[in-house]
Design an enzyme around this catalytic site. Structure first.
Site, PDB file in Angstrom:
ATOM      1  N   ARG A 196     -10.916   2.964  -2.170  1.00  0.00           N
ATOM      2  CA  ARG A 196     -10.511   2.057  -1.088  1.00  0.00           C
ATOM      3  C   ARG A 196     -10.929   2.682   0.242  1.00  0.00           C
ATOM      4  NH1 ARG A 196      -5.772   1.227  -4.647  1.00  0.00           N
ATOM      5  NH2 ARG A 196      -5.518  -1.008  -4.941  1.00  0.00           N
ATOM      6  N   CYS A 243      -9.125  -3.584 -11.689  1.00  0.00           N
ATOM      7  CA  CYS A 243      -8.710  -2.458 -10.848  1.00  0.00           C
ATOM      8  C   CYS A 243      -7.409  -2.727 -10.091  1.00  0.00           C
ATOM      9  CB  CYS A 243      -9.817  -2.042  -9.893  1.00  0.00           C
ATOM     10  SG  CYS A 243     -10.185  -3.282  -8.646  1.00  0.00           S
ATOM     11  N   ASN A 280      -3.969  -7.497  -7.727  1.00  0.00           N
ATOM     12  CA  ASN A 280      -2.938  -7.448  -6.679  1.00  0.00           C
ATOM     13  C   ASN A 280      -3.076  -8.665  -5.765  1.00  0.00           C
ATOM     14  OD1 ASN A 280      -2.485  -4.974  -7.790  1.00  0.00           O
ATOM     15  ND2 ASN A 280      -3.507  -3.830  -6.173  1.00  0.00           N
ATOM     16  N   ASP A 281      -4.311  -8.885  -5.327  1.00  0.00           N
ATOM     17  CA  ASP A 281      -4.539 -10.034  -4.462  1.00  0.00           C
ATOM     18  C   ASP A 281      -4.664 -11.327  -5.257  1.00  0.00           C
ATOM     19  OD1 ASP A 281      -4.484  -9.259  -1.717  1.00  0.00           O
ATOM     20  OD2 ASP A 281      -6.184  -7.966  -2.169  1.00  0.00           O
ATOM     21  N   ARG A 291     -15.886   0.874  -2.621  1.00  0.00           N
ATOM     22  CA  ARG A 291     -15.657  -0.465  -2.078  1.00  0.00           C
ATOM     23  C   ARG A 291     -15.833  -0.448  -0.569  1.00  0.00           C
ATOM     24  NH1 ARG A 291      -9.962  -3.438  -2.901  1.00  0.00           N
ATOM     25  NH2 ARG A 291      -9.307  -2.078  -1.204  1.00  0.00           N
ATOM     26  N   GLU A 301     -10.793 -11.516  -6.576  1.00  0.00           N
ATOM     27  CA  GLU A 301      -9.394 -11.434  -6.150  1.00  0.00           C
ATOM     28  C   GLU A 301      -8.943 -12.683  -5.406  1.00  0.00           C
ATOM     29  OE1 GLU A 301      -8.781  -7.904  -3.810  1.00  0.00           O
ATOM     30  OE2 GLU A 301     -10.684  -8.085  -2.798  1.00  0.00           O
ATOM     31  N   ARG A 315       2.258 -10.235  -1.540  1.00  0.00           N
ATOM     32  CA  ARG A 315       2.407  -9.053  -2.401  1.00  0.00           C
ATOM     33  C   ARG A 315       3.328  -7.988  -1.815  1.00  0.00           C
ATOM     34  NH1 ARG A 315      -3.655  -6.423  -2.177  1.00  0.00           N
ATOM     35  NH2 ARG A 315      -2.688  -4.426  -2.545  1.00  0.00           N
ATOM     36  N   HIS A 344       0.804  -1.220   0.000  1.00  0.00           N
ATOM     37  CA  HIS A 344       0.000   0.000   0.000  1.00  0.00           C
ATOM     38  C   HIS A 344       0.833   1.265   0.000  1.00  0.00           C
ATOM     39  CE1 HIS A 344      -2.994  -3.018   0.408  1.00  0.00           C
ATOM     40  NE2 HIS A 344      -3.726  -2.153  -0.255  1.00  0.00           N
TER      41      HIS A 344
HETATM   42  C1  PEP Z   1      -6.414  -5.790  -5.686  1.00  0.00           C
HETATM   43  O1  PEP Z   1      -6.280  -6.685  -4.854  1.00  0.00           O
HETATM   44  O2  PEP Z   1      -5.981  -5.878  -6.857  1.00  0.00           O
HETATM   45  C2  PEP Z   1      -7.093  -4.534  -5.328  1.00  0.00           C
HETATM   46  C3  PEP Z   1      -7.390  -3.646  -6.242  1.00  0.00           C
HETATM   47  O3  PEP Z   1      -7.367  -4.329  -4.010  1.00  0.00           O
HETATM   48  P1  PEP Z   1      -6.275  -3.878  -2.924  1.00  0.00           P
HETATM   49  O4  PEP Z   1      -5.010  -3.548  -3.664  1.00  0.00           O
HETATM   50  O5  PEP Z   1      -6.833  -2.709  -2.189  1.00  0.00           O
HETATM   51  O6  PEP Z   1      -6.156  -5.083  -2.060  1.00  0.00           O
HETATM   52 MG    MG Z   2      -7.357  -6.581  -3.009  1.00  0.00          MG
END
Ligand code: PEP
Ligand code: MG
Length: 582
Positions: A291, A498, A450-451, A327, A427, A461, A184
């Site tokens: 977020r 996303c 990402n997840d 979200r 995800e 990650r 993050h």
């Molecule tokens: C993801 O997991 O790709 C996502 C967009 O959510 P976050 O990065 O907030 O976990």
């Molecule tokens: Mg995520």
């Protein structure tokens, strides 16, 4: 030069602002030779002051006089004073840094003695060192809020709350020892357009506060105390990038359409409403991912319904008549909130997080849903997105809570907008494989790569040790994405992407071929993705995808993409190279 993971692009020049919470913070910089005598003088005065405070303490606590006498003696120990003096004279370290180094030397001698009694004495040495340091230091020096505007923030790690504090003080760059490209810290750094290098081992040891430093967030390089030649070289790199940036800016605001007429909507991911003006200026057509957990991270109490309604309303209003996808909170794992006490978990990424947490603590989720529904209903615009859904049961359970709260609000006299759409984040690999079933219970999909990559490949990650194994083009990932888009198509619901994969121009041709309706990414990435997408034919991208899906290695997929880009838009190769590190 130190190397790390280029997590947010751009070249920055600035002075180190060190934040190291693992130890008491203290200034750490080199001083000119002429200042050495002054530094030793500061050290001696601090010792005198610290001694006086210990003597006063002894008078107030006579029962502890023996131990305090031992501390007083240590303060006079030549090993401490001479050691610190040597660090000032020979290595030009400031008094605080020199003292700390001398304390560490004494500690390691105690360590080496092997005797339990002496090992115990280490904490006494620390105590003495800290007393002297606190007589010398300005307690504000290690805080982000104290970072000057030309600061390069150097830290072991930054919490989401720290990163929010950074958004209020536009620092030049960020360097941390831990974290990866999709942590993050990285996401927020990119959103704020602050160059960042993460996973840069030992940087807090090697950098002294105030030192000149160059950060190349595209290449993942950190240059400490650069000479003239290096400064000139990095100015050259920065100029090159500025030229490309100007080319991208010229097209901002035009819709993103491929040469053969395929329209792709480009949205922004945001963490706080303040990011919206910059995102719109970069050409965002709305917000594809808010977020909302960032509303929780830097406060002591839980936000109530009104706070949710206010922030969601602010987002919708800042967007004019453009859409926004809000979200529900994704708290847990790497995003902790002070007011949400979670049990200690061995595996937080596999634990109580996002909708799982919401279903375990319904009042918290209900109040957020009510705030969102209020803001959305008042404007008849906006949709709700549910993170980390892994089963139809979870999805229907959250939808039931939402339906109940909508009914209650209607009873209370709120004019509830019943057309409100509810989407599911894909995800988890589980969500991929039941996408056909999930699609029957929701209005749209948004894929969080990402997840999804983290869980599909089993790669944390945020862990720099395995960052090289985090492969967005892994065949397993491509196949999962193809299956998910297929499910959305079969059920006639829109699908967007996303995760950070949406923002990487090096992935754009394949992402285009997959057939997403919209891509949502940090606002500053929109121009570069737009540049690539509007120069590649959709038909070519589909053919490319088909070829990629036949490969067994990420490397081969990457080569196929590069071949296409090289052929269609050779000048964009520089964009791809930059993004390869971000
Ligand atoms: C993801 O997991 O790709 C996502 C967009 O959510 P976050 O990065 O907030 O976990
Ligand atoms: Mg995520």
């Amino acid at each position: 030069m130190l190397e790390g993971i280029g997590a947010a692009p751009g070249v920055a020049f600035g002075h180190v602002h060190l934040i190291d919470r693992r130890r008491a913070t203290y200034p750490k910089f080199h001083v000119p030779e002429a200042q050495a005598a002054l530094e030793v003088q500061r050290l001696l005065s601090a010792i005198v002051e610290a001694r006086a405070s210990l003597v006063a303490l002894k008078e107030r606590a006579p029962d502890h006089s023996a131990i305090l006498d031992a501390h007083l003696l240590m303060m006079e120990d030549p090993m401490l004073l001479d050691g610190a003096r040597r660090y000032v004279a020979e290595e030009h370290r400031c008094a605080e840094w020199a003292l700390r180094s001398a304390v560490q030397d004494i500690r390691s001698r105690f360590d080496a003695l092997g005797d339990a009694y002496f090992r115990e004495r280490r904490s006494d040495v620390d105590f003495v060192g800290d007393r002297i340091l606190s007589a010398m230091t300005n307690s504000d020096s290690g805080r982000i809020e104290a970072a000057p505007h030309d600061a390069v923030v150097v830290a072991h790690d930054l919490s989401p709350a720290d990163t929010i504090a950074l958004s209020k003080r536009k620092v030049r760059a960020i360097v941390t020892e831990v974290g990866g490209a999709t942590s993050h810290t990285a996401i927020l750094a990119r959103a704020l357009d602050i160059p960042a290098v993460l996973g840069c081992a030992q940087v807090t040891e090697r950098a002294g506060a105030g030192d000149l430093v160059i950060v190349d967030g595209s290449a993942g390089e950190v240059v400490l105390e650069p000479d003239e030649a290096l400064i000139a070289r990095y100015h050259g790199v920065a100029d090159e990038r500025a030229t490309m940036f100007a080319a991208l800016q010229r097209e901002v605001g035009q819709p993103c359409v491929t040469p053969d007429g395929r329209r792709v909507v480009l949205f922004a991911n945001i963490e706080i409403p303040e990011e919206i003006p910059a995102a719109l200026a970069a050409g965002a057509e709305g917000v594809g991912l808010y977020r909302s957990e960032f509303l929780y991270v830097n406060r002591q109490d839980l936000p109530d319904e009104a706070a949710h309604a206010e922030v969601c309303g602010a987002i919708l209003d800042a967007l004019g008549d453009r859409p926004a996808t809000l979200r529900t909170f994704d708290i847990g794992s790497d995003k902790m909130a002070k007011a949400v006490k979670l049990p200690r978990e061995h595996n937080p990424a596999l634990g109580l997080r996002a909708c799982r947490l919401g279903l375990a603590r319904p009042p918290m989720l209900r109040s957020q849903l009510r705030g969102m529904v209020r803001a959305i209903s008042a404007r008849k615009r906006g949709s709700i997105l549910l993170p980390m859904i892994g089963s139809v049961e979870e999805l229907t359970a959250v939808r039931e809570l939402l339906a109940e709260e909508m009914d209650k609000l209607a009873h209370e006299g709120v004019e509830v907008w019943r057309e409100l759409k509810v989407g599911v984040m894909i995800e988890l690999p589980a969500a991929v494989w039941i996408a056909d079933e999930l699609a029957q219970h929701c209005d749209f999909f948004s894929v969080g790569t990402n997840d999804l990559i983290q869980y599909a490949l089993g790669i944390d990650r945020g862990n720099e040790q395995v960052a090289h194994l985090y492969q967005p083009l892994h065949p397993a990932v491509l196949r999962a994405l193809e299956h998910t888009v297929g499910a959305a198509r079969r059920h006639g619901i829109p699908i967007s992407l996303c995760g950070e994969s949406a923002s990487d121009p090096a992935l754009a041709p394949v992402v285009l071929g997959l057939g997403f309706d919209a891509l949502s990414m940090p606002g500053m990435a929109i121009p570069r993705v737009r540049y690539v997408l509007s120069r590649i034919r959709f038909a070519d991208a589909q053919a490319l995808l088909a070829e990629c899906l036949r490969q067994s290695r990420a490397r081969e997929v990457e080569a196929l993409i590069n071949e296409l880009v090289q052929r269609a838009i050779p000048e964009a190769m520089a964009l791809l190279r930059d993004a390869a590190h971000s």
